[in-house]
Design an enzyme around this catalytic site. Structure first.
Site, short mmCIF file in Angstrom:
data_model
loop_
_atom_site.label_atom_id
_atom_site.label_comp_id
_atom_site.label_asym_id
_atom_site.label_seq_id
_atom_site.Cartn_x
_atom_site.Cartn_y
_atom_site.Cartn_z
N HIS A 158 -5.95 -6.68 -1.15
CA HIS A 158 -4.88 -5.60 -0.95
C HIS A 158 -3.39 -6.30 -0.39
O HIS A 158 -3.45 -7.10 0.56
CB HIS A 158 -5.55 -4.84 0.09
CG HIS A 158 -4.72 -3.40 0.21
ND1 HIS A 158 -4.43 -2.62 -1.05
CD2 HIS A 158 -4.55 -2.79 1.22
CE1 HIS A 158 -3.66 -1.66 -0.46
NE2 HIS A 158 -3.70 -1.44 0.60
N SER A 176 0.86 -1.09 0.08
CA SER A 176 -0.16 -0.05 0.11
C SER A 176 0.84 1.12 0.11
O SER A 176 1.86 1.32 -0.82
CB SER A 176 -1.05 -0.05 1.12
OG SER A 176 -2.09 0.95 1.12
N ASP A 179 -8.64 -5.67 -5.33
CA ASP A 179 -8.14 -4.61 -4.83
C ASP A 179 -8.45 -3.42 -5.41
O ASP A 179 -7.95 -3.08 -6.59
CB ASP A 179 -6.70 -4.77 -4.37
CG ASP A 179 -6.03 -3.53 -3.55
OD1 ASP A 179 -6.99 -2.95 -2.81
OD2 ASP A 179 -4.76 -3.37 -3.54
#
Lengths: 493, 493
Positions: B455, B174, B430
């Site tokens: 994710h 991320s 995601d």
């Protein structure tokens, strides 16, 4: 690099005089334009509304300042030709524009737009006006801020000028060359290639030998004549003997000092002043007379050696030799120890320019220049400048502690394998040369060495006295840059 | 990315409880070491004396702070094996260490030292303690400072641990994946390669479509069953109708709210809270139950759709569906509108973690996330978040003006041709994926797409329920990283 501001008193009067010859002033996009049609290239002087602090949204720098730049589109194929962008270094941007004629010559051939951007905290680009060198205002003077200034300026000017697809090549000499290297490795999204002339990216990052610089200054004089080196060394020895005998009045008369020295500190200052003249003579050893960082005759090292070896009294010869630097006009009747030379965190000198403060601060923070003379590998008295001495000085002068290693961490030092499209040009006469990249590292990291070149001679305009080696270098640079521009077009299309 | 701190109240109690199980505390090189032998990997918790302000030698940050990191050498071929360095992102570093088991699994195979470094202003790495989020103290929270922290930490730890020649690979998920990309492009002198998992480097730099994010959230539910998407959309429409009728008491009972909403602002908040649950369900759509950013069942999107399509009252179904996220323990008897969800400069949520301030500040400065739902390409009510709205909010909340375009200037946006040795992995489930790099750009800029991945699933430890696609992805990542390490050794030898 630095020992350049000596005759700035004279020089700036000349330059600023020229710069102030404003033929027209108009307003465009909140920027003041000034034409200088009396200059070789038709530069307009403009100001860019620049972010004060790129790295803190909540600091005292939560605002903007006016950053000066010079621009000429007289050769530009509008909207198509490349942009040649000079990453200004430690001084008034006019001085660099007036002494980097190669860039405009190349622009004429390649149809380029030319921009010379002034480094923050120098010239007229003072973020806090006369308070710029106060603490903490001076804190926004860093290499990173300067690079971000250039990145933003390029991006916005491209939009403004309809030059979005025009490849950008950065140019710079000395510290400006370092900035060009950094621009290419930091912002390859913005910059397609860099010509870094005489950029000592290694020695200023604490890499290499602290004796190299003054050794290479010495080598220049030795090359002319080993007797010249010996004479300089001998003169310093005589001075040293007199100083040990505390025969200060004899020193005063020998060196035509305005005041009689009276302490070891004064003698240290005198040694620094004398050594500094040789630094400048070596850096500016051009084959024709110049008015860049002081006035110099053609082949100043040769002239110096002739002076040094002329006459019988070594100390008088030394006095006259440094006079080539400090008294080019012949107007001075005596030397003022503390006004002709200012000791600072750069042992090659910070000089007397109104921006010497800025360079001193940079030498106290990111730029590492613990260069020393040792009287063994060089002809000068042993003068140490250890990291400890630097710390002590910088803490006292600026309340900062230098961070050795930072420049290497931040800008890669010798670990350049991930970099591309950089020319590292160096002149063999230049004492800064061996602090830079001297060998080609890859097909796109190219070293160009110029045997008869002094400090970024290749950036200067063509001159009938140019040695063949600089003509060849410029030709090669020109070809490589044309290739970069071509490749960048291809990539973006 | 961000909508993660919802149940941090619960989660952090569990995590910190674990982290506090200190089996031994010793002193070494001014750092406190804490062993956590009860954890899967034998991480030691340490602190690094870090420079507060890398970019201003003269600011309020003229000092140091204690930056936390976790380290384990249990698999390291001491002095030879590579260093796997997790570039910590917006949260307590233990949370990332506990949810990125792939890195230690890979370390076991490749003989690597593992370090998880905590991002400044998160977890226990608060530069100014409880005052860290005051103005101007918060000003030192920037991407650049965080990267410089990691560069310095790596450099110094390598020296300390006798790992000078050990190649460094960075990992991150991320925002942490973005930092990994940035570390490789900014510091290739220090970092040999980067695995950037689910790193939305484009969408957070203002590149791409502001509708993409919530469109992709919607697509996840639609993929399970188009009726599911329609049901969610229908439920929101019912809520909207009631809101227009100002039938607030019916809204309260339908959604089990603790207090009766009474203003359009309350309804806006309710919509945000509801939408946010879907964001989390989509991001965390793992094939087994997890306790990362809240507690989730296996295949939460599937569970959500079953819930959504179960029963006849759409609004009650919606309430129960968001309960998967907000009420996983079943302990809540009603939903508190303003404590379960906090609106901020990140429309995917800043949550309630004690560091939500930090992420909000980052979203107000460098990280650009003007994501919007529009009720056309997504199943949510139209909720705008324009650059103007962002400006307004950020000026009020933090006295800062965002600088759109800065991240693209600073970290190259899509202009990555000068970069190398980066894996961009993304899971098709995601909603962040399409804000990142989805196509291989060059032989060393490799996109790995994981059809069944949410994710950064690939960073998680192996699990029997793993789909084949993530097993294949991890194998490929493992091979590429081994190649990078080998090449880096060759280069430095």
């Amino acid at each position: 690099m630095a020992a350049r501001w000596l005759f700035l008193g004279f020089m700036l009067l000349i330059l600023v005089g020229k710069a102030e010859t404003r033929l027209s002033v108009e307003k465009l996009n909140n920027e003041v334009i000034t034409s200088h049609r009396d200059l070789a290239a038709d530069f307009k002087e403009m100001y860019f509304k620049q972010i004060l602090d790129h790295f803190n949204y909540n600091s005292l720098g939560n605002g903007t300042y006016d950053q000066r730049y010079l621009i000429t589109d007289q050769y530009w194929k509008k909207g198509y030709g490349p942009i040649f962008f000079y990453t200004g270094n430690e001084g008034d941007i006019w001085e660099f524009a007036l002494n980097s004629g190669f860039i405009t010559e190349l622009a004429a051939v390649q149809g380029a737009l030319v921009i010379f951007a002034e480094h923050r905290y120098y010239g007229k680009s003072l973020p806090f006006g006369k308070d710029s060198f106060n603490i903490p205002e001076v804190g926004l003077l860093t290499v990173e801020q300067a690079l971000a200034d250039y990145a933003l300026m390029i991006t916005e000017l491209k939009n403004e000028l309809g030059a979005q697809t025009c490849p950008v090549i950065v140019f710079g000499g000395s510290y400006g060359g370092m900035l060009s290297v950094y621009m290419r490795i930091r912002y390859p999204n913005i910059v397609a290639g860099a010509l870094a002339a005489s950029a000592p990216i290694l020695s200023t990052a604490g890499l290499g030998d602290s004796a190299q610089f003054f050794q290479d200054v010495t080598a220049d004089f030795q090359k002319i004549n080993p007797a010249c080196r010996d004479a300089v060394k001998g003169a310093f020895q005589k001075l040293n003997t007199l100083a040990q005998q505390k025969d200060y009045s004899r020193i005063q008369s020998a060196f035509s000092l305005c005041k009689t020295p009276s302490t070891p500190k004064d003698i240290h200052q005198l040694n620094g002043l004398l050594r500094n003249a040789f630094t400048m003579l070596a850096m500016l050893d051009y084959p024709y007379s110049t008015h860049f960082m002081g006035s110099m005759p053609a082949f100043p090292v040769k002239v110096a050696c002739e002076t040094m070896l002329n006459g019988t009294d070594l100390m008088l010869a030394l006095r006259d030799t440094v006079g080539i630097m400090y008294n080019s006009t012949g107007q001075l009747t005596c030397y003022d120890l503390y006004s002709l030379y200012v000791e600072c965190a750069d042992p090659t000198g910070c000089g007397l320019g109104f921006n010497s403060n800025a360079w001193d601060y940079q030498a106290c923070t990111e730029i590492e220049m613990c260069f020393e003379s040792n009287n063994v590998t060089d002809m000068f008295p042993a003068m140490t400048f250890t990291e400890q001495q630097r710390e002590q000085y910088c803490l006292k002068r600026w309340r900062v502690l230098p961070r050795p290693g930072w420049l290497k961490t931040q800008f890669w030092g010798q670990d350049l394998s991930a970099a591309s499209n950089i020319i590292f040009s160096n002149g063999d006469l230049d004492p800064w040369a061996n602090g830079g990249i001297r060998k080609t590292l890859s097909p796109s990291l190219i070293a160009i060495n110029i045997p008869e070149g002094a400090h970024h001679l290749d950036l200067r305009e063509s001159n009938p006295a140019d040695p063949e080696s600089v003509i060849v270098a410029r030709k090669k640079e020109s070809e490589i840059i044309a290739q970069w521009v071509k490749a960048a077009r291809k990539e973006s299309s």
